[in-house]
Design a protein around this motif. Structure first.
Motif, PDB file in Angstrom:
ATOM      1  N   LYS A 237      -2.911  -6.790 -12.082  1.00  0.00           N
ATOM      2  CA  LYS A 237      -2.365  -5.509 -12.178  1.00  0.00           C
ATOM      3  C   LYS A 237      -4.111  -5.957 -13.292  1.00  0.00           C
ATOM      4  O   LYS A 237      -5.002  -4.387 -13.203  1.00  0.00           O
TER       5      LYS A 237
ATOM      6  N   GLN B 214      -6.728  -5.597 -10.848  1.00  0.00           N
ATOM      7  CA  GLN B 214      -7.159  -4.036  -9.564  1.00  0.00           C
ATOM      8  C   GLN B 214      -7.778  -3.634 -10.797  1.00  0.00           C
ATOM      9  O   GLN B 214      -8.515  -2.792 -10.698  1.00  0.00           O
TER      10      GLN B 214
ATOM     11  N   PHE C  47       1.446  -1.794  -7.392  1.00  0.00           N
ATOM     12  CA  PHE C  47       1.652  -2.511  -8.928  1.00  0.00           C
ATOM     13  C   PHE C  47       2.640  -3.320  -8.833  1.00  0.00           C
ATOM     14  O   PHE C  47       3.513  -4.295  -9.628  1.00  0.00           O
TER      15      PHE C  47
ATOM     16  N   LYS D  37      -2.513   1.222  -7.493  1.00  0.00           N
ATOM     17  CA  LYS D  37      -1.710   1.260  -8.507  1.00  0.00           C
ATOM     18  C   LYS D  37      -0.321   1.091  -7.264  1.00  0.00           C
ATOM     19  O   LYS D  37       0.312   1.318  -7.855  1.00  0.00           O
TER      20      LYS D  37
ATOM     21  N   LYS E 215       4.288  -7.211  -9.172  1.00  0.00           N
ATOM     22  CA  LYS E 215       3.292  -7.925  -9.042  1.00  0.00           C
ATOM     23  C   LYS E 215       3.195  -8.157 -10.893  1.00  0.00           C
ATOM     24  O   LYS E 215       3.594  -7.348 -11.820  1.00  0.00           O
TER      25      LYS E 215
END
Length: 585
Positions: free
Chosen positions: A287, A290, A279, A276, A282
């Protein structure tokens, strides 16, 4: 050049960094007179056999270099297990006595250990195992391997062959020394991870102090990896994949050896936090992907406590991910002549014949779709090598279709779904023409299904109401009424053929109705309707890689103001299709 001259060039104690295929390549250039000698076959097979092979023969460390298929589709191996004879093993034993280079000596001695018993019935001596370990340690410590990843494979093999504590401790020390020299890059899990995995697989061969020392080193590495700066440019940046590799190894240890769920959760949370931290800036699609990988990692260790929290996070960013998707459109041109020809065909005959042709024309053929998928995969292989993430109407992950090698069925379902979508305009045209001709009227369809044992009179009344809504443009309401009747019709079909429509509850207290998906996959549906019709129902109603209409309707996932006409047309098509099921006379 002779066989002996080629081998001699490699049998130099100072020659390092060569692979065994260097030898087979040079042997392959020899004159035919040399290739006819038995020694040629003995040496070629010795260096073609692959150590630690994924396709190793059962009970063996080695496997063939190639596993291929001949022109008749029959598999064959090169070399084959049958080609390894007692004479060949005897030749390798003779070569072992004279060879000088540790790489060559290691190959010969491992071949003898692997094949002497199976070919001659003679068990290798304990001293030969010790010699093999010492030879492989010499290969590693002398820097003979061309690649470091190959060196750790030698160390792992040496550990597996070590049969006494003294020799085993030498291998352990060699592992530690090798990592200190070569595992300077914390992301090189292929080097520093092997010893930890060896310990996990052989925990009883390690003392408590040895385990603690090794785990402490890996915990320190996890700290270093997870605390890196995501945006660093002048130092190694935070790499979630490297963190994940270390976390998986530690989680394996804590779950398998220590049986400590709290430690498993602790290291998994380290990966979650690290992922995280990357992130920032991004895209939402990154996200979301992931977060899915984080969920999968928790679930891999049976940790379900994070599921609700992480799926809620996915839901929050799903709409952003959907907006990031690029919209692509394309046109398909169908000549008017083809459409007119199809129209004329479907409108010929009496009402019953026209309904039959209408049903048959829009049931997708599974084998045809599978053939199209394979053809497309041949023409566009890269597309079919990657996973496809399918999103629902709100941009949330709905399903994943793997590569064609691992998920041919998923690709066929997706292909069929797309074809059904493209056929939608044609089905709409046919439906309208048959309505204008009075073939697809409420009265005619009701009369048609009333003759089928799948629909009881009280159910026909509900369908009649649904058809009235449908023909008045209220397809959304019609769908809510029709889907339960379709499901009940399939219950009747399965039950009437002697099949079970109940599941025993997990607690053993009573029964639950089988799901629609289970009913569709019942052999009775395939036998009475047809395999293609069952596949069609699966794609249309229950598969989340397809239209999944039943579940979307039941869970309210289709917007009222954007309900596709194509769904109403398909449900009408299914009702008419089921109406053709009749009792035997």
């Amino acid at each position: 050049m002779t066989i002996e001259e080629i081998i001699k060039r490699y049998d130099d104690p100072n020659r390092k960094g060569f692979d065994y295929h260097f030898i087979t390549s040079e042997l392959g250039t020899l004159e035919d007179s040399e290739k006819e000698r038995p020694e040629y076959q003995f040496e070629m097979i010795a260096f073609m056999l692959v150590p630690n092979a994924n396709n190793a023969w059962a009970g063996h460390y080695y496997g063939p270099m190639f596993t291929l298929t001949d022109e008749n589709g029959k598999p064959f191996e090169n070399p084959s297990l049958q080609s390894i004879t007692p004479c060949m093993v005897a030749y390798w034993k003779q070569r072992l006595e004279n060879v000088q280079n540790p790489l060559l000596k290691s190959q010969y001695i491992n071949l003898i250990l692997d094949f002497e018993k199976s070919t001659t019935g003679i068990y290798p001596t304990a001293s030969m195992y010790d010699d093999a370990v010492e030879t492989m340690l010499a290969v590693v410590e002398g820097g003979y391997c061309r690649h470091q990843v190959v060196a750790v494979k030698y160390l792992k093999r040496a550990f597996d062959l070590s049969q006494n504590t003294c020799i085993r401790n030498k291998v352990k020390s060699a592992f530690v020394d090798f990592e200190q020299k070569n595992a300077k890059d914390d992301t090189a899990a292929g080097i520093w991870g092997v010893y930890l995995n060896v310990m996990i697989d052989n925990a009883v061969l390690f003392t408590t102090d040895e385990r603690k020392a090794l785990i402490s080193k890996h915990e320190e590495r996890l700290q270093r990896l997870s605390l890196r700066n995501p945006g660093a440019t002048d130092e190694p940046a935070l790499d979630p994949f490297a963190v994940e590799q270390q976390v998986r190894m530690l989680a394996d240890y804590y779950s398998k050896i220590e049986k400590s769920e709290s430690d498993v959760i602790r290291v998994l949370e380290v990966y979650e936090v690290a992922a995280k931290r990357c992130f920032s800036e991004k895209p939402a699609t990154y996200k979301m992907a992931q977060l899915q990988s984080i969920i999968q990692l928790y679930n891999a260790y049976s940790i379900k406590s994070a599921n609700d929290r992480l799926t809620a996070e996915i839901q929050q960013i799903a709409s952003l991910a959907k907006r990031e998707m690029e919209h692509h459109s394309f046109q398909i041109e169908i000549p008017n002549e083809q459409i007119n020809t199809l129209m004329e065909y479907l409108l010929e005959g009496d009402d019953q014949l026209r309904l039959l042709k209408y049903v048959d024309s829009f049931i997708p053929k599974e084998k045809v779709q599978e053939s199209m998928v394979k053809k497309n995969a041949k023409n566009f292989p890269l597309v079919f090598m990657m996973n496809n993430q399918l999103l629902d109407e709100k941009g949330r992950p709905a399903s994943v279709i793997g590569s064609i090698e691992n998920d041919l069925e998923g690709h066929v379902v997706l292909q069929t779904s797309q074809v059904m979508q493209m056929e939608g305009f044609l089905l709409r045209m046919i439906t309208e023409r048959l309505q204008d001709a009075g073939v697809l009227s409420v009265e005619n369809v009701v009369r048609h299904i009333s003759e089928s044992p799948l629909f009881e009179p009280e159910r026909v009344k509900i369908i009649q109401k649904a058809l009235s809504f449908m023909f008045d443009g209220e397809g959304y309401i019609a769908a809510h009424l029709l889907i339960p009747q379709i499901e009940h019709a399939l219950v009747n079909l399965v039950e009437s053929t002697g099949g079970s429509v109940l599941n025993i509850r997990k607690d053993g207290k009573g029964f639950d109705n089988k799901t629609l998906s289970q009913l569709i996959h019942d052999d009775a549906v395939k036998n009475v309707l047809s395999p293609d019709a069952a596949f069609y129902l699966h794609v249309l109603l229950t598969d989340n890689r397809g239209w999944n209409v039943r579940n979307k309707i039941v869970h309210g996932n289709l917007p009222v103001d954007a309900f596709p006409t194509s769904i109403a047309d398909r449900l009408l098509h299914v009702i008419v299709m089921l109406g053709f099921v009749q009792n035997k006379k």
